[in-house]
Design a protein around this motif. Structure first.
Motif, PDB file in Angstrom:
ATOM      1  N   ARG A  55      -6.327 -46.024 -18.703  1.00 30.15           N
ATOM      2  CA  ARG A  55      -5.843 -46.679 -19.929  1.00 30.15           C
ATOM      3  C   ARG A  55      -6.553 -48.007 -20.167  1.00 30.15           C
ATOM      4  O   ARG A  55      -6.992 -48.299 -21.272  1.00 30.15           O
ATOM      5  CB  ARG A  55      -4.333 -46.926 -19.843  1.00 30.15           C
ATOM      6  N   GLN A  56      -6.662 -48.821 -19.124  1.00 28.64           N
ATOM      7  CA  GLN A  56      -7.298 -50.132 -19.280  1.00 28.64           C
ATOM      8  C   GLN A  56      -8.773 -49.979 -19.634  1.00 28.64           C
ATOM      9  O   GLN A  56      -9.288 -50.703 -20.493  1.00 28.64           O
ATOM     10  CB  GLN A  56      -7.143 -50.974 -18.011  1.00 28.64           C
ATOM     11  N   VAL A  57      -9.454 -49.054 -18.992  1.00 28.54           N
ATOM     12  CA  VAL A  57     -10.873 -48.823 -19.292  1.00 28.54           C
ATOM     13  C   VAL A  57     -11.040 -48.431 -20.762  1.00 28.54           C
ATOM     14  O   VAL A  57     -11.903 -48.966 -21.467  1.00 28.54           O
ATOM     15  CB  VAL A  57     -11.470 -47.735 -18.376  1.00 28.54           C
ATOM     16  N   LEU A  58     -10.215 -47.522 -21.236  1.00 29.18           N
ATOM     17  CA  LEU A  58     -10.337 -47.070 -22.621  1.00 29.18           C
ATOM     18  C   LEU A  58      -9.944 -48.163 -23.608  1.00 29.18           C
ATOM     19  O   LEU A  58     -10.537 -48.263 -24.694  1.00 29.18           O
ATOM     20  CB  LEU A  58      -9.538 -45.787 -22.833  1.00 29.18           C
ATOM     21  N   GLU A  59      -9.010 -49.018 -23.253  1.00 25.61           N
ATOM     22  CA  GLU A  59      -8.684 -50.161 -24.107  1.00 25.61           C
ATOM     23  C   GLU A  59      -9.859 -51.132 -24.164  1.00 25.61           C
ATOM     24  O   GLU A  59     -10.160 -51.697 -25.223  1.00 25.61           O
ATOM     25  CB  GLU A  59      -7.413 -50.867 -23.627  1.00 25.61           C
ATOM     26  N   ASN A  60     -10.539 -51.328 -23.043  1.00 27.50           N
ATOM     27  CA  ASN A  60     -11.726 -52.190 -23.029  1.00 27.50           C
ATOM     28  C   ASN A  60     -12.824 -51.604 -23.906  1.00 27.50           C
ATOM     29  O   ASN A  60     -13.481 -52.323 -24.672  1.00 27.50           O
ATOM     30  CB  ASN A  60     -12.238 -52.392 -21.600  1.00 27.50           C
ATOM     31  N   ILE A  61     -13.033 -50.299 -23.807  1.00 31.44           N
ATOM     32  CA  ILE A  61     -14.042 -49.634 -24.639  1.00 31.44           C
ATOM     33  C   ILE A  61     -13.674 -49.778 -26.110  1.00 31.44           C
ATOM     34  O   ILE A  61     -14.530 -50.091 -26.954  1.00 31.44           O
ATOM     35  CB  ILE A  61     -14.198 -48.158 -24.232  1.00 31.44           C
ATOM     36  N   LYS A  62     -12.409 -49.561 -26.422  1.00 34.51           N
ATOM     37  CA  LYS A  62     -11.931 -49.706 -27.798  1.00 34.51           C
ATOM     38  C   LYS A  62     -12.236 -51.104 -28.345  1.00 34.51           C
ATOM     39  O   LYS A  62     -12.689 -51.259 -29.479  1.00 34.51           O
ATOM     40  CB  LYS A  62     -10.419 -49.463 -27.832  1.00 34.51           C
ATOM     41  N   ALA A  63     -12.026 -52.123 -27.538  1.00 41.70           N
ATOM     42  CA  ALA A  63     -12.282 -53.500 -27.959  1.00 41.70           C
ATOM     43  C   ALA A  63     -13.755 -53.736 -28.262  1.00 41.70           C
ATOM     44  O   ALA A  63     -14.096 -54.386 -29.254  1.00 41.70           O
ATOM     45  CB  ALA A  63     -11.795 -54.477 -26.882  1.00 41.70           C
ATOM     46  N   VAL A  64     -14.627 -53.209 -27.424  1.00 40.70           N
ATOM     47  CA  VAL A  64     -16.068 -53.374 -27.653  1.00 40.70           C
ATOM     48  C   VAL A  64     -16.483 -52.615 -28.911  1.00 40.70           C
ATOM     49  O   VAL A  64     -17.231 -53.138 -29.752  1.00 40.70           O
ATOM     50  CB  VAL A  64     -16.893 -52.907 -26.429  1.00 40.70           C
ATOM     51  N   LEU A  65     -15.999 -51.392 -29.058  1.00 40.61           N
ATOM     52  CA  LEU A  65     -16.301 -50.606 -30.255  1.00 40.61           C
ATOM     53  C   LEU A  65     -15.864 -51.359 -31.506  1.00 40.61           C
ATOM     54  O   LEU A  65     -16.634 -51.479 -32.479  1.00 40.61           O
ATOM     55  CB  LEU A  65     -15.602 -49.244 -30.198  1.00 40.61           C
ATOM     56  N   GLU A  66     -14.641 -51.866 -31.506  1.00 41.95           N
ATOM     57  CA  GLU A  66     -14.111 -52.570 -32.673  1.00 41.95           C
ATOM     58  C   GLU A  66     -14.926 -53.821 -32.992  1.00 41.95           C
ATOM     59  O   GLU A  66     -15.150 -54.136 -34.162  1.00 41.95           O
ATOM     60  CB  GLU A  66     -12.639 -52.910 -32.459  1.00 41.95           C
TER      61      GLU A  66
END
Length: 126
Positions: A52-63
């Motif tokens: 979950r944390q990894v995907l939230e980090n990826i989401k932040a970079v994408l955004e």
């Protein structure tokens, strides 16, 4: 032309690399591990929490680059233990519900900071 992407909403790089690089309509997101960007500490003790944390980090970079998870075309997943694969997939599927990206998943001998999962992605907008 190459554009470096950086956001405080994701962990700071721990080496000489960028969080992401945009070239044309492609965004190459560096491998993310389960680190809380506010504290710099590893989050979670099990694969579900860490994923979950990894995907939230990826989401932040994408955004930060103007992309979303729907733009992810390819994911590279590194697991510390392939025994975590089913639990990892449960969480991963919550983030990529429709038209999931192509993916490679491998077991790595050791990951940075001894985490259980690292994910890098390539996103594309057309």
């Amino acid at each position: 032309m190459k554009e470096v992407i950086y956001t405080e909403a994701a962990p700071k790089p721990i080496g000489p690399y960028s969080q992401a690089v945009r070239v044309g309509n492609l965004l190459f997101v560096a491998g993310q591990i389960p680190v809380d960007p506010k504290t710099g500490e590893v989050v979670g003790r099990d694969i579900r929490e860490q994923t979950r944390q990894v995907l939230e980090n990826i989401k932040a970079v994408l955004e930060a680059a103007g992309y979303t998870l729907d733009d992810v075309a390819m994911a590279f997943v590194f697991l510390a233990d392939m025994g975590h694969f089913p639990a990892f997939n449960e969480v991963y599927a919550q983030y990529f519900k429709e038209k999931p990206p192509a993916r490679v998943t491998v077991q790595a001998a050791r990951l940075p900071r001894d985490v259980l999962v690292e994910i890098a992605v390539i996103a594309a907008r057309g």
